[in-house]
Design an enzyme around this catalytic site. Structure first.
Site, PDB file in Angstrom:
ATOM      1  CB  SER A 111       8.953  11.550  67.055  1.00 51.83           C
ATOM      2  OG  SER A 111       9.194  11.056  68.357  1.00 51.83           O
ATOM      3  CD  GLU A 210      10.830  17.244  68.490  1.00 49.30           C
ATOM      4  OE1 GLU A 210       9.986  17.327  69.410  1.00 49.30           O
ATOM      5  OE2 GLU A 210      11.192  16.152  67.995  1.00 49.30           O
ATOM      6  CG  HIS A 272       6.817  15.098  70.331  1.00 49.23           C
ATOM      7  ND1 HIS A 272       8.133  15.343  70.002  1.00 49.23           N
ATOM      8  CD2 HIS A 272       6.634  13.762  70.197  1.00 49.23           C
ATOM      9  CE1 HIS A 272       8.731  14.191  69.696  1.00 49.23           C
ATOM     10  NE2 HIS A 272       7.839  13.220  69.798  1.00 49.23           N
TER      11      HIS A 272
END
Length: 305
Positions: A111, A210, A272
């Site tokens: 992330s 992503e 995630h």
């Protein structure tokens, strides 16, 4: 090719750091128990649970904890507790010369930690691990770690582990099999780093993308930014991970990426979602559209300390 760190052995010391958002103590405790259950000695700096608004304490403190952990010769891995926001703020505060003198070790996170992956690859020339974090959902939620995630993390982290291929659900680009270093990470962070010294360069690389909670039009905007900035020039192929809370982004991803004429595989459990698999960055991987898979080719360093 980036320098690979030594993978872990039972009894190794690892340090948890919080370079981004504030850490939930209960999630952290559960995630820490997972790591100790793997046979690791888990160390925690005293500022780990600090909070300053949407950050895990002041920038200087977060940077100091990260640098101290990386430069400690007794530490085998630096594990980011969670993402959130704030890692980009540390990049100009770290003493990169001092950190370059340290032996390569594992940096694990995902992330927002994409910013650190980019910087460590650029400034230190080391391979890093994009994967699950102990105070995030797949590792720190009740009733315990997601089993497939934990099994894959064990295989990825430890030197006696087997790193299984990660399989997706669809191929939306050219067909074929390509090999090259894997780069990339979270799309929002990659777009934010465009135009900075840490911008992604895709030339001769497989690009991982992503994201979470982004509408398709925002994904379109960020892809367009990367394309116009030249960050995707020369990419060998693309790996599309999870897009939790993003509606159906595949049409816009296909529209923007398929014209590049390289293999694009989608639906891989990286990012995630749950399960959440780990991927070594800046080290070779193979994508195969026939099996719709990404296979890591992590190599051991020539000399293990």
């Amino acid at each position: 090719m980036a320098r690979p760190p030594r993978r872990l052995r039972r009894g190794d010391a690892v340090v948890l750091v919080a370079p981004s958002g504030p850490v939930d103590p209960e999630r952290l405790a559960r995630g820490t128990r997972v790591l100790t259950g793997l046979g690791l000695e888990v160390r925690t700096p005293r500022h780990l649970l600090d909070r300053q608004g949407y950050l895990a304490g002041p920038d200087a403190t977060r940077a100091a904890d990260l640098q101290e952990a990386w430069c400690d010769p007794d530490v085998a891995a630096v594990i980011c507790a969670r993402g959130g926001y704030g890692a980009t703020r540390l990049l100009d505060l770290l003493d990169w010369d001092a950190m370059a003198e340290a032996e390569p070790k594992i940096l694990l996170g995902s992330s927002d930690i994409t910013a650190l992956h980019r910087a460590f690859g650029r400034r230190l020339g080391v391979s890093t691990l994009f994967g699950p974090m102990p105070a995030a959902a797949t590792m720190g939620d009740e009733p315990g770690p997601e089993p497939v995630t934990l099994a894959h993390l064990r295989g990825t982290l430890f030197e006696d582990g087997i790193v299984a291929p990660v399989t997706g659900t669809a191929s939306i680009g050219a067909q074929g099999r390509v090999t090259g270093p894997v780069t990339g990470g979270n799309l929002t962070l990659l777009a934010a780093l465009a135009g900075t010294p840490y911008a992604m360069g895709a030339q001769g690389r497989i690009v991982l993308l992503e994201d979470v909670d982004e509408e398709p039009y925002r994904i379109d905007r960020m892809l367009t930014q990367l394309l116009q900035a030249g960050c995707l020039d020369g990419a060998l192929g693309f790996v599309l991970g999870s897009w939790v809370g993003c509606g159906d982004p595949i049409p816009v991803l296909a529209e923007r990426l398929a014209p590049l004429g390289v293999p694009v595989i989608a639906g891989l459990p990286i990012g995630h979602g749950s399960p959440q698999f780990g991927v070594w960055l800046e080290t070779d991987g193979v994508i195969d559209t026939k099996s719709c898979s990404l296979t890591g080719m992590f190599r051991y360093p020539d000399r293990a300390p």
